[in-house]
Design a protein around this motif. Structure first.
Motif, short mmCIF file in Angstrom:
data_model
loop_
_atom_site.label_atom_id
_atom_site.label_comp_id
_atom_site.label_asym_id
_atom_site.label_seq_id
_atom_site.Cartn_x
_atom_site.Cartn_y
_atom_site.Cartn_z
N HIS A 43 -16.70 2.66 -51.53
CA HIS A 43 -16.44 3.91 -50.81
C HIS A 43 -15.57 3.65 -49.58
O HIS A 43 -14.63 4.40 -49.31
CB HIS A 43 -17.78 4.55 -50.40
CG HIS A 43 -17.63 5.77 -49.57
ND1 HIS A 43 -17.21 6.97 -50.08
CD2 HIS A 43 -17.84 5.99 -48.24
CE1 HIS A 43 -17.17 7.88 -49.13
NE2 HIS A 43 -17.55 7.30 -47.99
N GLN A 46 -11.95 2.98 -50.57
CA GLN A 46 -11.20 4.15 -51.01
C GLN A 46 -10.73 5.01 -49.83
O GLN A 46 -9.67 5.61 -49.89
CB GLN A 46 -12.06 5.00 -51.96
CG GLN A 46 -12.34 4.32 -53.28
CD GLN A 46 -11.07 4.01 -54.04
OE1 GLN A 46 -10.15 4.82 -54.10
NE2 GLN A 46 -11.01 2.82 -54.62
N HIS A 47 -11.52 5.08 -48.78
CA HIS A 47 -11.16 5.93 -47.65
C HIS A 47 -10.29 5.24 -46.62
O HIS A 47 -9.55 5.91 -45.90
CB HIS A 47 -12.43 6.47 -46.97
CG HIS A 47 -13.09 7.53 -47.78
ND1 HIS A 47 -12.53 8.76 -47.99
CD2 HIS A 47 -14.26 7.54 -48.46
CE1 HIS A 47 -13.32 9.49 -48.75
NE2 HIS A 47 -14.38 8.78 -49.06
N ARG A 49 -7.50 2.88 -46.82
CA ARG A 49 -6.55 2.10 -47.61
C ARG A 49 -5.55 1.41 -46.68
O ARG A 49 -5.00 2.06 -45.79
CB ARG A 49 -5.81 2.97 -48.60
CG ARG A 49 -6.70 3.48 -49.70
CD ARG A 49 -5.88 4.25 -50.71
NE ARG A 49 -6.79 4.71 -51.74
CZ ARG A 49 -6.65 4.38 -53.01
NH1 ARG A 49 -5.65 3.62 -53.39
NH2 ARG A 49 -7.50 4.83 -53.90
#
Length: 100
Positions: A43, A46-47, A49
């Motif tokens: 998680h 993904q947030h 990058r």
């Protein structure tokens, strides 16, 4: 009335369970913790990058030079002097050295 112990009752219940249930009860907290950590890291990845940089396939690096005050091993200095001497001889004579 006798003293009732919850821990003794739980231990007795655990001992009466089948082996497969015991294995699940022992390993599941660790599996849950590892799964939760992996999901949390996924998680985060993904947030947040990182900025992508284009690959530079033909990057020319500067030649390796020793620091000004760095003392090299005498054998390394001898090999470098030998290499430079061979290059000088090849440059003067026009030969490229022995061919195998």
């Amino acid at each position: 009335m006798e003293n009732y112990s919850v821990w003794a009752d739980l231990l007795h219940t655990f001992r009466m369970m089948s082996d497969s249930v015991k294995v699940l009860l022992i390993y599941m907290p660790g599996v849950f913790a590892l799964s939760f950590a992996a999901l949390y890291l996924y998680h985060l990845r993904q947030h947040v990058r990182p900025a992508r940089q284009e690959p530079q396939p033909y990057t020319i690096l500067p030649p390796e030079k020793p620091a000004p005050r760095e003392h090299l091993h005498p054998r390394v200095e001898t090999m470098r002097n030998l290499d430079s001497s061979i290059r000088n001889v090849e440059r003067v004579t026009g030969n490229e050295g022995p061919r195998c």
